[in-house]
Scaffold this motif. Structure first.
Motif, short mmCIF file in Angstrom:
data_model
loop_
_atom_site.label_atom_id
_atom_site.label_comp_id
_atom_site.label_asym_id
_atom_site.label_seq_id
_atom_site.Cartn_x
_atom_site.Cartn_y
_atom_site.Cartn_z
N VAL A 161 0.86 -1.08 0.04
CA VAL A 161 0.03 -0.08 -0.09
C VAL A 161 0.85 1.24 -0.10
O VAL A 161 1.92 1.34 0.38
N GLY A 162 0.41 2.46 -0.40
CA GLY A 162 1.16 3.37 -0.76
C GLY A 162 0.78 4.42 0.53
O GLY A 162 1.66 5.46 0.94
N GLU A 163 -0.35 4.28 1.31
CA GLU A 163 -0.69 5.11 2.53
C GLU A 163 -0.80 4.15 3.71
O GLU A 163 -1.42 3.33 3.68
N LEU A 164 -0.50 4.89 4.80
CA LEU A 164 -0.81 4.28 6.29
C LEU A 164 -1.75 5.33 6.98
O LEU A 164 -1.11 6.56 7.41
N ALA A 165 -2.89 4.87 7.28
CA ALA A 165 -3.84 5.66 7.72
C ALA A 165 -4.31 4.88 9.02
O ALA A 165 -4.98 3.90 8.86
N LEU A 166 -3.91 5.36 10.38
CA LEU A 166 -4.23 4.94 11.50
C LEU A 166 -5.01 6.14 12.33
O LEU A 166 -4.56 6.62 13.24
N PRO A 167 -6.31 6.42 12.09
CA PRO A 167 -7.12 7.43 12.71
C PRO A 167 -7.11 6.96 14.36
O PRO A 167 -7.25 8.00 15.05
N GLU A 168 -7.03 6.07 14.79
CA GLU A 168 -6.75 5.37 16.36
C GLU A 168 -5.78 6.20 16.73
O GLU A 168 -5.75 6.42 18.20
N LEU A 169 -4.84 6.07 16.08
CA LEU A 169 -3.40 6.85 16.50
C LEU A 169 -3.39 8.33 16.17
O LEU A 169 -2.14 8.92 16.18
N ASP A 170 -4.27 8.92 15.42
CA ASP A 170 -4.31 10.24 14.77
C ASP A 170 -2.87 10.29 14.00
O ASP A 170 -2.04 11.31 14.00
N LEU A 171 -2.69 9.15 13.20
CA LEU A 171 -1.65 9.27 12.32
C LEU A 171 -1.88 8.72 10.90
O LEU A 171 -2.63 7.88 10.44
N ALA A 172 -1.33 9.71 9.87
CA ALA A 172 -1.85 9.35 8.39
C ALA A 172 -0.40 9.79 7.72
O ALA A 172 -0.03 10.91 8.01
N ARG A 173 0.26 8.95 7.07
CA ARG A 173 1.31 9.46 6.15
C ARG A 173 1.31 8.48 5.03
O ARG A 173 1.03 7.20 5.15
N SER A 174 2.30 8.63 4.36
CA SER A 174 2.83 8.03 2.99
C SER A 174 3.46 6.53 3.45
O SER A 174 4.49 6.89 4.48
N MET A 175 3.42 5.68 3.01
CA MET A 175 4.36 4.45 3.31
C MET A 175 5.48 4.55 2.68
O MET A 175 5.50 4.57 1.38
N PRO A 176 6.43 4.40 3.45
CA PRO A 176 8.00 4.53 2.74
C PRO A 176 8.23 3.33 1.82
O PRO A 176 7.59 2.39 2.11
N THR A 177 8.97 3.75 0.83
CA THR A 177 9.51 2.52 -0.02
C THR A 177 10.69 1.98 0.36
O THR A 177 11.02 0.76 0.23
N ASP A 178 11.34 2.74 1.24
CA ASP A 178 12.79 2.28 1.82
C ASP A 178 12.56 1.29 2.77
O ASP A 178 11.72 1.76 3.81
N ARG A 179 13.17 -0.09 2.81
CA ARG A 179 12.84 -0.98 4.05
C ARG A 179 13.18 -0.44 5.38
O ARG A 179 12.56 -0.63 6.31
#
Length: 358
Positions: A161-179
């Motif tokens: 996936v390209g995005e990580l959305a965690l409203p439970e943690l008030d966290l939303a950001r792009s998913m890094p491609t770098d390991r």
């Protein structure tokens, strides 16, 4: 590996370099003798996994890999040569009898119950005749299912996936491609997750499993719990087997009935499967947000005679708190000199625990 401020450290940070310096200068034996005269305490080593891994191909939490199989053997050889290995049961018996512990007493412990404990750690301990306590989460034994926190890290490392959305943690950001960046993100999410209550923790992980089609029920060869047959063999060989709850839940985050069930049911299952009394406990996660006075009281009521935390430190011989035993986490980055220095000078060379209670 985290420093006292909670930031990721590079291998051989300041403490590591200090430990290696003392080791290579030949100072540790002298320092050990001096410390023995001035201060007597009980050290407990805390391990999770003993495994040789290639970080770029390992899709689980590297922070739980305490040592490679080769390094673990070297650590245990040093422990037997220069310290006094004891079982936790021997320590409890000495406390009950009001007896002094011997100088340089060290207890080896393992948390969770990964099958690499059986394959890599147990043979070394048996060969060197070093006692150890293995704390296992009974709901995972024989199941093949990874622990929920392990699976969360795995999913973040593997999710397409390209995005990580965690409203439970008030966290939303792009998913890094770098390991490496994904690993850092997974650690951040895991740290934040542990501030939630248990129901919300498990709901978040279950939601991601479904949304990303990565069910933990499928299991994974790199993250398997032990079997009852393996645990029975280890117990018959003299290893202590203790409770780590049923489902590896943070006990202080549970309502009272669930807390009591985790303690009661895990102990009952262990005693039924092993055919022997079980009186030792390790609090899952084990930091100061994982257990409190309510948890300690419930552990005592459930029949446990000692419990380990995951708070870094040693236990002064004159005032051992048997229900909040401090331990020294063993880190994958530790070489022989650093490990020896940590045992010799634990306050200087081990990592202070980050407090999660304000």
């Amino acid at each position: 590996m985290l420093n006292h401020a909670g930031h990721r450290e590079t291998p051989f940070g300041l403490r590591g370099h200090l430990g290696r310096l003392c080791h290579h200068a030949g100072l540790l034996r002298l320092l050990q003798q001096a410390r023995r005269c001035l201060y007597r305490d009980l050290r407990l080593l805390a391990y999770h996994r003993v495994l040789t891994v290639a970080p770029d191909r390992f899709d689980f939490d590297l922070g739980l890999v305490s040592a490679s199989a080769e390094c673990f053997r070297q650590q245990m050889q040093l422990l037997k040569r220069r310290f006094r290995p004891m079982s936790l049961g021997q320590v409890v018996a000495a406390i009950d009898a009001g007896e002094r512990l011997p100088p340089d007493a060290v207890v080896v412990t393992f948390d969770d119950g990964y099958d690499d404990n059986y394959h890599h750690a147990f043979p070394v301990l048996r060969e060197l005749e070093i006692p150890a306590a293995f704390f296992v989460s009974t709901g995972h034994i024989d199941s093949g299912r990874p622990f929920a926190y392990d699976w969360l890290v795995h999913m973040i490392l593997r999710a397409p996936v390209g995005e990580l959305a965690l409203p439970e943690l008030d966290l939303a950001r792009s998913m890094p491609t770098d390991r490496a960046a994904r690993r850092d993100l997974a650690q951040h999410v895991l740290d934040r997750l542990k501030d939630l209550d248990d129901d919300h923790q498990m709901a978040l992980i279950a939601r991601l499993e479904q949304a990303w089609d990565l069910p933990s029920a499928a299991g994974h060869a790199d993250c398997r719990p032990m079997s009852w047959a393996q645990l029975r063999e280890m117990h018959a060989a003299g290893c202590e087997i203790g409770s780590h709850g049923v489902h590896h839940r943070m006990l202080a985050k549970l309502p009272q009935p669930a807390l009591e069930a985790e303690l009661r049911d895990s102990r009952a299952t262990l005693e039924r499967e092993l055919g022997a009394p079980v009186t030792l406990l390790s609090y899952p996660v084990g930091g100061d947000a994982s257990f409190d006075a309510r948890v300690v009281e419930a552990a005592m009521a459930a029949g446990y005679r000692a419990a380990c935390s995951y708070i870094c430190g040693t236990n002064p011989a004159h005032a051992i708190d048997r229900y909040a035993l401090r331990r020294l986490p063993v880190e994958r980055e530790m070489d022989g000199g650093w490990f020896a220095a940590m045992l010799t000078l634990p306050k200087l060379v081990s990592y202070p625990t980050v407090s999660r209670v304000s």
